[in-house]
Design an enzyme around this catalytic site. Structure first.
Site, short mmCIF file in Angstrom:
data_model
loop_
_atom_site.label_atom_id
_atom_site.label_comp_id
_atom_site.label_asym_id
_atom_site.label_seq_id
_atom_site.Cartn_x
_atom_site.Cartn_y
_atom_site.Cartn_z
N PRO A 2 6.47 21.57 -15.40
CA PRO A 2 7.83 21.10 -15.12
C PRO A 2 8.86 21.98 -15.80
CG PRO A 2 6.41 19.30 -15.82
CD PRO A 2 5.65 20.57 -16.08
N GLU A 3 9.89 22.37 -15.05
CA GLU A 3 10.96 23.21 -15.58
C GLU A 3 12.26 22.39 -15.58
OE1 GLU A 3 10.86 27.06 -13.58
OE2 GLU A 3 8.71 26.86 -13.26
#
Ligand SMILES: [Zn+2]
Length: 268
Positions: A2-3
């Site tokens: 996840p960014e």
């Protein structure tokens, strides 16, 4: 992994928990905790969650002025809110907030939860090394930071040192849209290129947040639904396919150990 857009989506989805108090805490697998589970449970019990905040790819759960729970999702971490999913063998922690339950689930267990006293010292080790937030840094500062670095642009962005929150997906997508080669040295880029990159970066991140992030691998929103920005990817995961701009085959190389997709013609 996840960014920024995925983490931001999670923070928004968890925000209804703010204002509620922790009614019970259960730890199924202690490995994901940075402190002993009996302390984690004892200190959280009864505490009211006052606010949630994203810092780079970290999520901070503020419990008044006393405690902060730090969460990082690592590679495969998921933040789930009931009734989306029941716990399974990959669910490591459950925190009940009255009638709502929060689950931390993580197949590969590279993510973690930590509980720190809420003071700048206590959180320093997490945030000392990370750069500005893409939505907070001013364009002029952004340009001068990158103008000072001799590093290659892609590893520099991935390092989080100058700006925080972008990982492999959004670095590849933003560099493509800005027409910048992932191996370009930051200081060699013109001020115009860096200015364009800055605008593209914010635009892509905003669009991705609007679409609930990119559901690649294990990422889902806390209600179990998928984001849809993966449908807008132009180079990430597209090796061998024609570039949407010029038709040249998208190339994939390893850079700093990470798969890197780009158009050898459009990105200089
Ligand atoms: Zn191209």
């Amino acid at each position: 992994m996840p960014e920024l857009p995925e983490v931001e989506t999670i923070v928004k989805a968890l925000s209804p928990l703010a204002g509620k108090a922790v009614s019970s805490v259960r730890v199924f697998h202690e490995e994901v905790l940075k402190i002993p589970s009996h302390l984690f449970c004892r200190e959280l019990a009864g505490k009211k969650l006052t606010s949630l905040e994203r810092k780079g790819k970290y999520i901070l759960f503020r419990f008044g002025t006393e405690w902060t729970m730090v969460m990082h999702l690592g590679m495969t971490g998921q933040a789930i809110v009931e009734p989306a999913e029941r716990p399974d063998k990959h669910t490591h922690v459950r925190i009940d907030f009255g009638d709502s339950s929060f689950y931390y689930r993580d197949i590969r267990k590279f993510g973690f939860l930590d509980l720190r006293r809420f003071d700048p010292e206590g959180l320093r080790e997490y945030f000392n090394h990370i750069g500005c937030d893409p939505f907070q840094v001013r364009k002029e500062n952004f340009i001068s930071l990158f103008k000072k670095s001799r590093a290659r642009i892609k590893p520099l962005l991935l390092s989080q040192k100058l700006v925080s929150g972008l990982g492999n997906i959004y670095v590849d997508e933003t560099l493509f849209r800005a027409g910048i080669s992932p191996s370009a040295r930051a200081f060699r880029l013109s001020r115009n290129s860096l200015s364009r990159y800055f605008d593209v970066m914010r635009g892509v991140l905003r669009e991705a947040i609007k679409k609930g992030g990119s559901s690649i691998d294990d990422y889902v929103r806390p209600d179990g639904s998928c984001g849809s920005f993966q449908e807008c990817h132009q180079v990430y995961g597209k090796a061998g396919q024609p570039c949407p701009r010029c038709g040249t085959s998208i190339k994939k190389i390893k850079m700093g150990g990470r798969g890197t997709s780009f158009c050898p013609r459009c990105q200089k």
